[in-house]
Design an enzyme around this catalytic site. Sequence first.
Site, PDB file in Angstrom:
ATOM      1  N   ASP A 154      33.687  40.834  52.920  1.00  0.00           N
ATOM      2  CA  ASP A 154      33.139  41.020  51.628  1.00  0.00           C
ATOM      3  C   ASP A 154      32.420  40.027  51.139  1.00  0.00           C
ATOM      4  OD1 ASP A 154      33.341  43.389  52.127  1.00  0.00           O
ATOM      5  OD2 ASP A 154      34.642  44.023  50.259  1.00  0.00           O
ATOM      6  N   LYS A 198      38.305  45.962  53.799  1.00  0.00           N
ATOM      7  CA  LYS A 198      37.961  47.234  54.228  1.00  0.00           C
ATOM      8  C   LYS A 198      38.754  47.483  55.564  1.00  0.00           C
ATOM      9  CE  LYS A 198      35.341  47.550  50.716  1.00  0.00           C
ATOM     10  NZ  LYS A 198      35.306  46.350  50.402  1.00  0.00           N
ATOM     11  N   CYS A 267      42.294  36.150  51.787  1.00  0.00           N
ATOM     12  CA  CYS A 267      42.121  34.931  50.670  1.00  0.00           C
ATOM     13  C   CYS A 267      43.365  34.969  49.742  1.00  0.00           C
ATOM     14  CB  CYS A 267      41.109  35.720  49.694  1.00  0.00           C
ATOM     15  SG  CYS A 267      39.559  35.724  50.589  1.00  0.00           S
ATOM     16  N   GLU A 545      29.696  45.825  46.081  1.00  0.00           N
ATOM     17  CA  GLU A 545      30.723  44.798  45.376  1.00  0.00           C
ATOM     18  C   GLU A 545      29.801  43.804  44.601  1.00  0.00           C
ATOM     19  OE1 GLU A 545      34.928  43.925  46.506  1.00  0.00           O
ATOM     20  OE2 GLU A 545      33.916  42.203  46.644  1.00  0.00           O
ATOM     21  N   SER A 571      35.957  43.262  42.646  1.00  0.00           N
ATOM     22  CA  SER A 571      37.191  43.159  42.915  1.00  0.00           C
ATOM     23  C   SER A 571      37.945  41.911  42.097  1.00  0.00           C
ATOM     24  CB  SER A 571      37.420  42.676  44.492  1.00  0.00           C
ATOM     25  OG  SER A 571      38.776  42.432  44.861  1.00  0.00           O
TER      26      SER A 571
END
Length: 689
Positions: A154, A198, A267, A545, A571
């Site tokens: 993402d 995901k 992350c 996103e 997010s």
Amino acid sequence: MVAVSRCAVGAPKSPNQDAQFLLGAALPQWFNRLMNESKIPDAATADIYQIRTKASGPAGSLPLTEEMLLNRPSGDVFGLTQNAGMGWDPRELGRKQVLILSTQGGLRASDGTPIALGYHTGHWEIGLLVQAAAQELRALGTIPFAAFCSDPCDGRTQGTVGMFDSLPYRNDAAQIFRRLIRSLPTRSGVIGVATCDKGLPAMMMALAAMRDLPCVIVPGGVTLPPDNGEDAGKIQTIGARFAHGLLSLQEASELGCRACASPGGGCQFLGTAATSQVVAEALGMALPHSALAPSGQPVWTDIALRSARALCQLDARGLRMRDILSPASIRNAMALHAAFGGSTNLLLHVPAIAHAAGLPRPTVEDWTAINRRVPRIVDVLPNGPAHHPTVRVFLAAGVPAVMLHLRRLGALDLGVLTASGTTMGEVLDGWEKSERRARFREILRRQDGVDPDDVIMSPDKAHERGLSSTVTFPRGNLAPEGSVIKSTAIDPSVLDADGVYRKTGPARVFAHEKDAIAALKKNQIQAGDVVVLMGCGPLGTGMEETYQLTSTLKFLPFGKQVALVTDARFSGVSTGACIGHVGTEALAGGPIGKLRDGDQICIVIDPSKLEGSVDFVGVGTHRFLPAEGAQILARRAPHPGLGPDPALPADTRLWAALQKVGGGTWGGCVYDVERIIEVIRTGLEASRG
């Protein structure tokens, strides 16, 4: 063939030459001549003609029985032939078979150097977990199989059309994982290894659907923060900060280079990846203290070993996924989400996991009730106040430590079964006095100089430090079906004296995220504005996103004075009032799609009561009540710029239509097959009539 690097041909002299270089136009004449004159069929190596046309085949014989030949499907027998052909000792082919699924990406050499890159660190190292689990399964007397379905990043697709595939990918991958499981009919259990935004939700959806199989999730862990630098969340704002003069080009270049200080793991902040790991453990699908482990280190590999053992124990005891997942385990996962201050994307994923397991999907009312009961007690990036990286949460004793506090609050169902084969209550009884807990907490004190109780706090300490409950679901004439805000992330300095966020400001309306981020970089968004991003729900962009917007607002000095209202999602990182998931989405006729620049938007968020509203209340200097605003919006035409993004892929359009029939975003963006079939049948009958 000659290997040519950029250094070998010389660096381009200008941005235009740089673009030419990337296209191949700026290559030296000698290289172009080499490519043009090269005879492609010629050999790259000298041994291409050393060919065999026959081989002796594997030695030994298949462990066949009369019963197998007379009664078993031919596929079972042919599978044994394939297994022997791949080199497995035929004498051992009667063992139980276990499937290891993963989201592995890229290709690593034995020393860890890249042969071909993956999309992100989250799937770069997890082949090592697959290997560790497989070796342990073999030692335990089973035959391990491994299959892969990699996942996107993402972060890599932020602000690009690649983001239009992000959420739809989750459903696609879950389908692929389920098909892979069913395509090995002789498997006795499944281990799922995944890490990121995901891939891990997809893996949980797939394994949750395997109700008659024992299954265990192995979370892929987290990457380490740099000794001197910024985390992978903040680093995604270097473009905007450079545009505002907050970073030099050299600073941006150096910080960007070292943000991921170790090569594997999700992350370092509590975005969707880390929150999904927490949820996997909270559901009981992953072993205790397996979420957020530092990737590539022995404690991380050990999780794969223990998960292999756990799977075999579950199988031996006849325990299946239906024994682990229940409405109570779903509630436990929601409670841990609240206690951690998790990503709002899990409001899409937890219902999807429940749906896959054949369980009732949690509603907005369910989320609100749990967030009113469960305080946020974890201080972790990006929520603060001290902003510890996720590896410190692991060292502070991780998910079980948070559960101990929630047990004292009576906020957990302790009777649910976990992947360990024991109940959650039994897990916590052993954890509280365990050597593992004590030693990891001491490592955090000694190496980072951090008190574990300042990372995972008691509810009283968390309250003293200003931590509020995680999410609020504002309604109003702009969000008649609801919306969501990570209210615990609102900067305390913009709250009124009574702890309530109140803001009325002019709308800055955008129909495309790229236009909104461009306006931010060009200083066209001012303190006091309300950024409205419309047309970015499932029907417009696959519900992209918009992290680059929320993260930029967090790290610009005036960002906390700006609000964001969108039918897209985001997010983790937000500071001002960042309100997403607005329903009804603009392209389905939602009122957000009728706003214009300068319209006055009123936002009220009470993080303590978990109540909020987002309303259209004025045009220019004229003010009116929300009810009148709703009437005005009902008479308005949609914004002239509103429409699906021209680059929206056809397969994402199909996903958007199917998930809408299945309950839409508030239902988890799932495929409700019975409902979809019913709608198609009704439509076909109507067309014939």
